[in-house]
Design a protein around this motif. Structure first.
Motif, mmCIF file in Angstrom:
data_model
loop_
_atom_site.group_PDB
_atom_site.id
_atom_site.type_symbol
_atom_site.label_atom_id
_atom_site.label_comp_id
_atom_site.label_asym_id
_atom_site.label_seq_id
_atom_site.Cartn_x
_atom_site.Cartn_y
_atom_site.Cartn_z
ATOM 1 N N TYR A 157 61.509 3.951 -71.250
ATOM 2 C CA TYR A 157 62.459 4.954 -70.773
ATOM 3 C C TYR A 157 61.770 6.303 -70.540
ATOM 4 C CZ TYR A 157 66.482 8.065 -70.855
ATOM 5 O OH TYR A 157 67.394 9.021 -70.552
ATOM 6 N N ASP A 158 60.969 6.728 -71.535
ATOM 7 C CA ASP A 158 60.261 8.002 -71.394
ATOM 8 C C ASP A 158 59.249 7.953 -70.258
ATOM 9 O OD1 ASP A 158 61.621 9.166 -73.432
ATOM 10 O OD2 ASP A 158 60.189 8.528 -74.982
ATOM 11 N N LEU A 159 58.601 6.800 -70.163
ATOM 12 C CA LEU A 159 57.590 6.637 -69.111
ATOM 13 C C LEU A 159 58.231 6.783 -67.728
ATOM 14 C CD1 LEU A 159 54.552 5.875 -69.164
ATOM 15 C CD2 LEU A 159 55.258 3.560 -68.554
ATOM 16 N N ALA A 160 59.387 6.130 -67.576
ATOM 17 C CA ALA A 160 60.049 6.140 -66.271
ATOM 18 C C ALA A 160 60.558 7.530 -65.918
ATOM 19 C CB ALA A 160 61.194 5.133 -66.258
ATOM 20 N N THR A 161 61.144 8.210 -66.870
ATOM 21 C CA THR A 161 61.732 9.516 -66.545
ATOM 22 C C THR A 161 60.727 10.655 -66.673
ATOM 23 O OG1 THR A 161 62.511 9.672 -68.820
ATOM 24 C CG2 THR A 161 64.084 8.860 -67.194
ATOM 25 N N GLY A 162 59.545 10.360 -67.164
ATOM 26 C CA GLY A 162 58.531 11.405 -67.275
ATOM 27 C C GLY A 162 57.459 11.241 -66.219
ATOM 28 N N PRO A 163 56.339 10.650 -66.581
ATOM 29 C CA PRO A 163 55.189 10.536 -65.678
ATOM 30 C C PRO A 163 55.517 9.860 -64.346
ATOM 31 C CG PRO A 163 54.600 9.811 -67.891
ATOM 32 C CD PRO A 163 56.061 10.089 -67.920
ATOM 33 N N LEU A 164 56.406 8.878 -64.377
ATOM 34 C CA LEU A 164 56.699 8.154 -63.126
ATOM 35 C C LEU A 164 57.334 9.085 -62.092
ATOM 36 C CD1 LEU A 164 56.437 5.278 -62.028
ATOM 37 C CD2 LEU A 164 58.862 4.956 -62.558
#
Ligand code: SF4
Ligand code: SF4
Lengths: 245, 216
Positions: free
Chosen positions: B4-11
């Protein structure tokens, strides 16, 4: 005779540019341009949708110029046979894609390997050799002008038909068919310019306003033909060239 | 860091970096190519006609709006839904604010719903048109379906997420990923018309305008 595909790739490379690439990329294949094309309006076949004229160019690009004779024949058919480069489709295209511009680039591929359609090639040869695409001689040109001047003078005795007069405002050029088929047009030009009191002249050189080289997609010939009109205008030191079509 | 964090952050960062970076590079390359071997792009440029041409097509003030009113309507609804909800939808506005401190307008959820459904209806209309109209069918290739799917996916999954259809986390994840795919794809697919629409209309508007036949 085998197709000179090296020549085709060279021409392709020479024709590549910012507009060509952009337009090939952003065409949305929406078909809205069809409403503008007189080919499609009179015969609504899918091949008559303006954007369809880009297919051969895409095909040649994908093959890096290395295409078969049959494909080349189809290309010639499409870009000479189904488009008059009138640019009406561009007015209907949301992206403002200039189909005619790309059809002309594609025609250059055919020109590069000597596949300009016969009628067009002979008109072009005439234009290059005789100074106009209908092979009209200097005598015929002058006689027709004289004849039409006489006609005009019946109504307007003061009317004049200057040829090669230097330093005037407008040098008038026109389509050679006005000499061969529609001399009445010359009558109209003469009457109009005389009635307007326009400071004008016809020219014995560079008077053919058509540029078959441009239409055929032959850049070298187009440059030569346009150069003659420019040279005539410069020789006569006119302010502007008027093109009647 | 979870998915979830990956998708809404770096992605999201990556998607926007690719989009804006890509568009800048493509603009620079276009201008360089034009300078090197397509001079008329500059020599023929007429700001007034270029501007009018863009305006006539950003608003339905053109011949196609009259002759193809349904496609024009669908085109406007489609882009309006995509852009308005994309930039100003409440969920998005909150995200821009939390992630990047950006603070701008937002539109109420009810309006977002209407815009999204209208936009999806337009997608359906375009898809049917591609299947049914022979002249459009003949032009259609795989890339056209891809472009349509790229645009439709985030809208559909966004709507489903907002209304609690499916597994909320999975749906949301698909929404973010498809949204990022759409944003990142802009410079590298024919979605680049987001940029080239303006450049092309400037070129063509100038071309028609200088012949004094109106700003098409
Ligand atoms: S209207 Fe323009 S974008 Fe649409 S298919 Fe025709 S050329 Fe392509
Ligand atoms: S430029 Fe060619 S394709 Fe476009 S409307 Fe004219 S004839 Fe049709």
């Amino acid at each position: 005779m085998a197709l000179d595909t090296i020549k085709i790739s060279e021409t392709l490379a020479a024709k590549w540019g910012a507009r060509l690439g952009m337009w090939l990329e952003i065409c949305a294949r929406c078909g809205l341009c069809a409403k503008g094309c007189h080919f499609f309006q009179s015969d609504p076949r899918p091949e008559h949708v303006p954007a369809y004229r880009l297919k051969p160019l895409r095909q040649v690009l994908a093959a890096k110029g290395n295409i078969s004779e049959a494909d080349m024949a189809a290309l010639v058919d499409t870009v000479y046979g189904t488009c008059t480069m009138c640019q009406r489709c561009t007015m209907y295209c949301p992206h403002g894609i200039n189909i005619a511009f790309m059809v002309r680039a594609t025609r250059a591929l055919a020109v590069s390997v000597g596949l300009t359609p016969k009628g067009l090639a002979s008109g072009l040869a005439n234009a290059l050799e005789m100074g106009n695409n209908l092979s009209i001689t200097a005598e015929e040109y002058q006689e027709t002008l004289d004849w039409q001047l006489e006609e005009v003078q019946e109504e307007m005795p003061e009317a004049a038909c200057p040829v090669d007069q230097e330093g005037v405002r407008s040098m008038v050029t026109f389509h050679p068919r006005d000499i061969k088929f529609y001399p009445g047009n010359l009558y109209s030009y003469l009457k109009l310019y005389n009635a307007m009191g326009e400071d004008f002249t016809f020219t014995s050189q560079g008077w053919d306003s058509t540029n078959i080289g441009l239409f055929a997609g032959d850049d070298a010939a187009a440059g030569t033909l346009a150069g003659r009109v420019v040279a005539a205008g410069e020789r006569l030191k006119v302010q502007r060239v008027v093109t009647a079509e | 860091m979870n998915v979830y964090d990956l998708a809404t952050g770096p992605l999201v960062w990556l998607a926007f970096a690719l989009c804006l970076g890509g568009l800048s590079v493509r603009t620079a390359l276009f201008l360089r190519l034009a300078r090197e071997r397509d001079k008329p792009v500059f020599t023929g440029f007429e700001p007034r006609w270029a501007g009018l041409s863009i305006l006539h097509w950003l608003l339905p003030l053109n011949v196609t709006a009259l002759e193809s009113p349904w496609v024009t309507l669908a085109g406007f609804l489609f882009h309006a839904g995509l852009l308005l909800v994309g930039f100003l939808g409440l969920g998005h506005a909150v995200f821009w604010n939390q992630a990047w401190g950006l603070n701008w307008w937002s539109i109420p959820d009810g309006l977002s719903d209407v815009l999204t459904l209208a936009s999806l209806a337009a997608v359906l209309f375009f898809a049917l048109r591609r299947l049914v109209r022979p002249e459009v069918k003949a032009l259609t290739s795989a890339g056209d379906w891809l472009a349509l799917a790229l645009a439709a996916a985030p809208m559909l999954t966004g709507y489903l997420t907002a209304h609690g259809y499916g597994d909320p986390e999975t749906m949301f994840l698909i929404h973010v990923c498809s949204g990022c795919a759409l944003i990142a794809a802009i410079p590298f697919t024919r979605l680049s018309h987001a940029l080239f629409f303006f450049l092309s209309r400037a070129v063509t508007g100038s071309d028609f305008g200088k012949r004094q036949v109106g700003a098409w």
